[in-house]
Design a protein around this motif. Structure first.
Motif, mmCIF file in Angstrom:
data_model
loop_
_atom_site.group_PDB
_atom_site.id
_atom_site.type_symbol
_atom_site.label_atom_id
_atom_site.label_comp_id
_atom_site.label_asym_id
_atom_site.label_seq_id
_atom_site.Cartn_x
_atom_site.Cartn_y
_atom_site.Cartn_z
ATOM 1 N N PRO A 95 -11.708 -29.395 39.552
ATOM 2 C CA PRO A 95 -11.744 -30.356 38.441
ATOM 3 C C PRO A 95 -10.340 -30.713 37.957
ATOM 4 N N ALA A 96 -10.235 -31.909 37.378
ATOM 5 C CA ALA A 96 -8.923 -32.448 36.997
ATOM 6 C C ALA A 96 -8.202 -31.534 36.023
ATOM 7 N N ASP A 97 -8.948 -30.886 35.100
ATOM 8 C CA ASP A 97 -8.230 -30.062 34.119
ATOM 9 C C ASP A 97 -7.646 -28.811 34.766
ATOM 10 N N LEU A 98 -8.273 -28.346 35.852
ATOM 11 C CA LEU A 98 -7.697 -27.202 36.568
ATOM 12 C C LEU A 98 -6.452 -27.628 37.352
ATOM 13 N N VAL A 99 -6.509 -28.819 37.954
ATOM 14 C CA VAL A 99 -5.325 -29.361 38.632
ATOM 15 C C VAL A 99 -4.167 -29.460 37.649
ATOM 16 N N ASP A 100 -4.472 -29.968 36.471
ATOM 17 C CA ASP A 100 -3.460 -30.159 35.437
ATOM 18 C C ASP A 100 -2.899 -28.810 34.992
ATOM 19 N N ALA A 101 -3.788 -27.861 34.720
ATOM 20 C CA ALA A 101 -3.354 -26.537 34.262
ATOM 21 C C ALA A 101 -2.495 -25.865 35.336
ATOM 22 N N TYR A 102 -2.903 -26.015 36.591
ATOM 23 C CA TYR A 102 -2.127 -25.438 37.694
ATOM 24 C C TYR A 102 -0.725 -26.045 37.745
ATOM 25 N N ALA A 103 -0.647 -27.377 37.639
ATOM 26 C CA ALA A 103 0.657 -28.051 37.727
ATOM 27 C C ALA A 103 1.579 -27.573 36.604
ATOM 28 N N ARG A 104 1.025 -27.457 35.401
ATOM 29 C CA ARG A 104 1.856 -27.022 34.278
ATOM 30 C C ARG A 104 2.268 -25.562 34.443
ATOM 31 N N ALA A 105 1.315 -24.726 34.833
ATOM 32 C CA ALA A 105 1.619 -23.298 34.980
ATOM 33 C C ALA A 105 2.641 -23.084 36.084
ATOM 34 N N ALA A 106 2.524 -23.849 37.170
ATOM 35 C CA ALA A 106 3.477 -23.725 38.270
ATOM 36 C C ALA A 106 4.865 -24.136 37.805
ATOM 37 N N ILE A 405 11.039 -18.840 45.969
ATOM 38 C CA ILE A 405 10.489 -19.741 44.961
ATOM 39 C C ILE A 405 8.978 -19.937 45.144
ATOM 40 N N HIS A 406 8.450 -19.616 46.329
ATOM 41 C CA HIS A 406 7.090 -20.050 46.686
ATOM 42 C C HIS A 406 6.030 -19.617 45.688
ATOM 43 N N TRP A 407 5.915 -18.310 45.473
ATOM 44 C CA TRP A 407 4.852 -17.831 44.570
ATOM 45 C C TRP A 407 5.081 -18.340 43.145
ATOM 46 N N PRO A 408 6.306 -18.217 42.601
ATOM 47 C CA PRO A 408 6.501 -18.775 41.245
ATOM 48 C C PRO A 408 6.202 -20.269 41.163
ATOM 49 N N ALA A 409 6.292 -20.974 42.276
ATOM 50 C CA ALA A 409 5.981 -22.409 42.269
ATOM 51 C C ALA A 409 4.507 -22.665 42.583
ATOM 52 N N GLY A 410 3.736 -21.594 42.760
ATOM 53 C CA GLY A 410 2.295 -21.759 42.967
ATOM 54 C C GLY A 410 1.889 -21.911 44.415
#
Lengths: 496, 496
Positions: A95-106, A405-410
């Protein structure tokens, strides 16, 4: 709606999506190369808005209707439809809100990592990384259900379409069987040879840049459609038709920057050689990260660290730095190019020890994803794995589990593609030389056209019209195996 | 849906739109500063896809529902709703395929202009410009119906919200009444004064860049959230929180680049000072182009060409170029800064002759939009207008009707904001000095805080919470008039 109209609607729609992804590529380049540090927060908002806009387009309900109605009239269209379906499956799963949360958290986690790594402060990163890993696992679970794979394979599929950890397990087990002994033999053989003559600097950065540009041009890079810049972590980015690579310089040594340029040029040549007639469509994209990495490693490891290449490059290197004497012979440069050492840092590793670094990360990220390893225990697990696989123990997390950087970048599911790329590179270059035996001699003359022509025909020009597996089988006659990589290492490091 | 929920949905939605517009700003900066020339075609696709994505969001049917349901609980929310309604009116007036066609045509026309101008080849540009003008008129007609204005005012409203050509006609007629005589008087007075001592170069570009950065920093520019670069046409771009200005250098003279930097710094300070709490919302944006230009001209023309500023800057200039002697006194620099000359090129014009260039363009673009002037007749009409308004006739189109990027880039209704900005700047700076009489003395000491504080309170910090007219009345006690601009010119050029 006719089947043709449905397919046309899809290609129009995905052309726009492709263009927005190209925007994202330019934005990413800017963040790494140009953006002032204080603008990171504003940029995170921009990148998130763009990611969501792309996600909304891929998950547009009309796409499902068009996919149901569309039929393919050519094999390319068939492949394009399959790629669109794969993309939609990835995107609609989340869902879009999970995509958004992932992008911000990453973004947040990556920003904290940028200071936590030099401060050797894993504890500072841990809470951000924990939030991010939780979101990655949620995404992976959702995608696994949509794709009918394991959670890890669903994450892997984002970078390596069709890739399966069961295959990687077999290949990495093969590697793990012979590499420790081979590394010992290589280090023993190396110890018996005289050390290479030192290359004494300083090496002015403008001269290094000019040298890099000359080599890039010789290899076929087009500076009217690309750039060479500086960033902390070298990468190949930008957009289709605007391929931008970076390196980083030190005045003390020109080799790392030069090899970095050559590595990224390999990536860039792949991007430049993608099928122009499919630009913007899913089949016009590069076919996954292991094939991408194979192109950078083919140029850097297979070609640029070979004696024929350094025969061509030695006079350019001497000219760049006004250097002369026996240290600057092709043979001595070649000796430098094939030094092997057990080290702490993956990005500094030579091709013999590199796979051990990757196998470590592959094991750890699978355990993080399946929950058998808690993030708080990562530093200890890392150090134990380094001892077992590479033979040394990191003195701190800065040069241990904080180095990438990989894991901290998601990015989870990405690491194995490096070593799959190394094996693919060896298999492709062996096949290219079997098809066109003059390739090494031409390279020694500075003529890269025979090699580039072979790669364009067998790899670059195919884009994503076939699977990575089919591309490799068509090009080399066999699926990916460890054997060509092993032969390459034995020939270069033991027969020398 | 509650009224509060509707308003919250609107602000969330427009925050994303704001972030995508910020992406567009970074992309535009990149195109002018970093992009390799051969990537222009790929970039046009990217920019068009982004423009369409933004347009789709502004015209999302849910926005209309939210607007119908939302109520404002604060004056800021009321203003924000009004701005959202204005944006939606602009966007819904124009179908997406026309937006797309306009974006592509503007890009193509601009690309042709880039070679047609140096080639002095109006005929090469004409077909592209004709297509573009046709699309601009279609857009203007659609917007005029939506806004209830004339076609020209609908185009003007894109750059100057609430601006009306009836008001501009009055102001420009006032200007046209006294400027020709004033110009004569200024040139006569100038001829009676001794010529300024020459400033002899060369002026190394790194030294010019360092000087520019020092002046920017003194004025309040934050290099952790912005950049200074080089582009063919200087501009202020980038994104909120990441404000990027450009200039261009010549080793022969430092004055144009320095004044260019100061001009763009005025724009940048406005962007930097916009209300942080409203970032991403329509009321968080700058209030139209005449107010924006007033900020650049206040810094460049009102402040930086004054004796107090040059008293502060002279030692920095001398230090930058290792210069000494009477030519480098604040007084002699001031004499250079106020040289007046009838010239062909708008961007090189001084503040006395500049309005004539703008009045010419304003008259011509109104005639192009209402159809009373055919594009094929533009070169002749241009030259006749130059003779009448500026007093000289261009020898060719290169330095005539081909000189500006605006029309080839699709910008009609933009030009009058330059001269409205010049008048606004004079009116604001007079009011600032009336409120804080120490401003000039503080500037002579290098202290810009009193001026910047006044501008932040009266202009920058208001964003688009009020109309440009209301902002000006609140700041100066009167609506825009020619009088303060006239007084400024007479005082600087005739009382000297």
């Amino acid at each position: 709606m006719t089947a043709q109209a449905a397919y046309r609607n899809l290609t129009d729609h995905f052309a726009r999506i492709g263009a927005l992804r190209a925007v994202s590529g330019i934005l990413g380049w800017d963040a790494a190369v140009m953006m002032p540090g204080g603008s990171a927060e504003a940029r995170a908002e921009q990148q998130a808005a763009l990611d969501v806009a792309i996600h909304e387009k891929v998950t547009d309900p009309r796409v499902r209707d068009w996919l149901a109605a569309a039929t393919a009239e050519t094999p390319e269209a068939e492949a394009n439809l399959a790629e669109i379906r794969r993309e939609v499956a990835h995107a609609t799963a989340v869902p879009a809100d999970l995509v958004d949360a992932y992008a911000r958290a990453a973004n947040e986690s990556e920003m904290v990592w940028r200071t936590a790594r030099p401060a050797n402060d894993f504890a500072a990163l841990l809470p951000k990384l924990r939030v991010l890993l939780g979101l990655v696992r949620q995404m992976g679970q959702a995608k696994a259900e949509a794709l009918g794979t394991s959670v890890y394979d669903a994450l892997l599929d984002q970078f390596e379409p069709g890739g399966r950890s069961a295959d990687i397990d077999v290949l990495f087990a093969d590697l793990a069987r012979f590499l420790p002994d081979l590394t010992e033999q290589v280090l023993t053989a190396q110890a018996k040879r005289p050390a290479p003559l030192p290359l004494v600097g300083p090496f002015p950065i403008p001269a290094q840049k000019t040298l890099g540009e000359r080599l890039m041009t010789a290899l076929g890079f087009d500076f009217d459609r690309g750039r060479l810049d500086v960033s902390h972590h070298p990468f190949c980015g930008g957009a289709p038709g605007d391929v931008r690579i970076t390196t980083r310089y030190s005045e003390d040594s020109f080799f790392p920057a030069m090899m970095g340029v050559l590595h990224e040029t390999g990536h860039a040549l792949y991007e430049i050689g993608l099928p122009r007639q499919h630009r913007g469509q899913p089949i016009g994209l590069a076919r996954g990260m292991s094939l991408h990495e194979s192109q950078s490693l083919l140029v850097e490891m297979q070609v640029s660290r070979s004696l024929p290449f350094l025969t061509f490059a030695a006079p350019l290197i001497r000219e760049a730095f006004g250097a002369e004497g026996p240290a600057w012979s092709a043979e001595n440069l070649h000796a430098h190019a094939m030094q092997v050492e057990r080290g702490l840092i993956r990005v500094n590793a030579d091709e013999v020890t590199y796979p051990a670094h990757v196998i470590l990360r592959y094991r750890l990220e699978r355990a993080l994803i399946d929950g058998s390893l808690d993030l708080a225990d990562l530093p200890g697990a890392w150090n134990a794995g380094m001892k077992e696989l590479v033979g040394i123990t990191p003195p701190d997390d800065k040069d241990g589990c904080l180095q990438d950087i990989h894991w901290p970048a998601g990015l989870f599911g990405y690491f194995p593609t490096y070593t799959m790329g190394a094996m693919t590179a060896a298999q492709l270059y062996a096949a290219a030389q079997a098809d066109v035996p003059t390739i090494p001699d031409e390279i020694a003359q500075g003529n890269f056209a025979p090699l580039l022509g072979w790669l364009r025909e067998k790899v670059h020009g195919l884009g994503s019209t076939r699977s990575a597996k089919d591309i490799l089988i068509a090009a080399t006659g066999a699926p990916l195996s460890v054997a060509p990589f092993r032969r390459h290492l034995e020939r270069r490091y033991l027969d020398a």
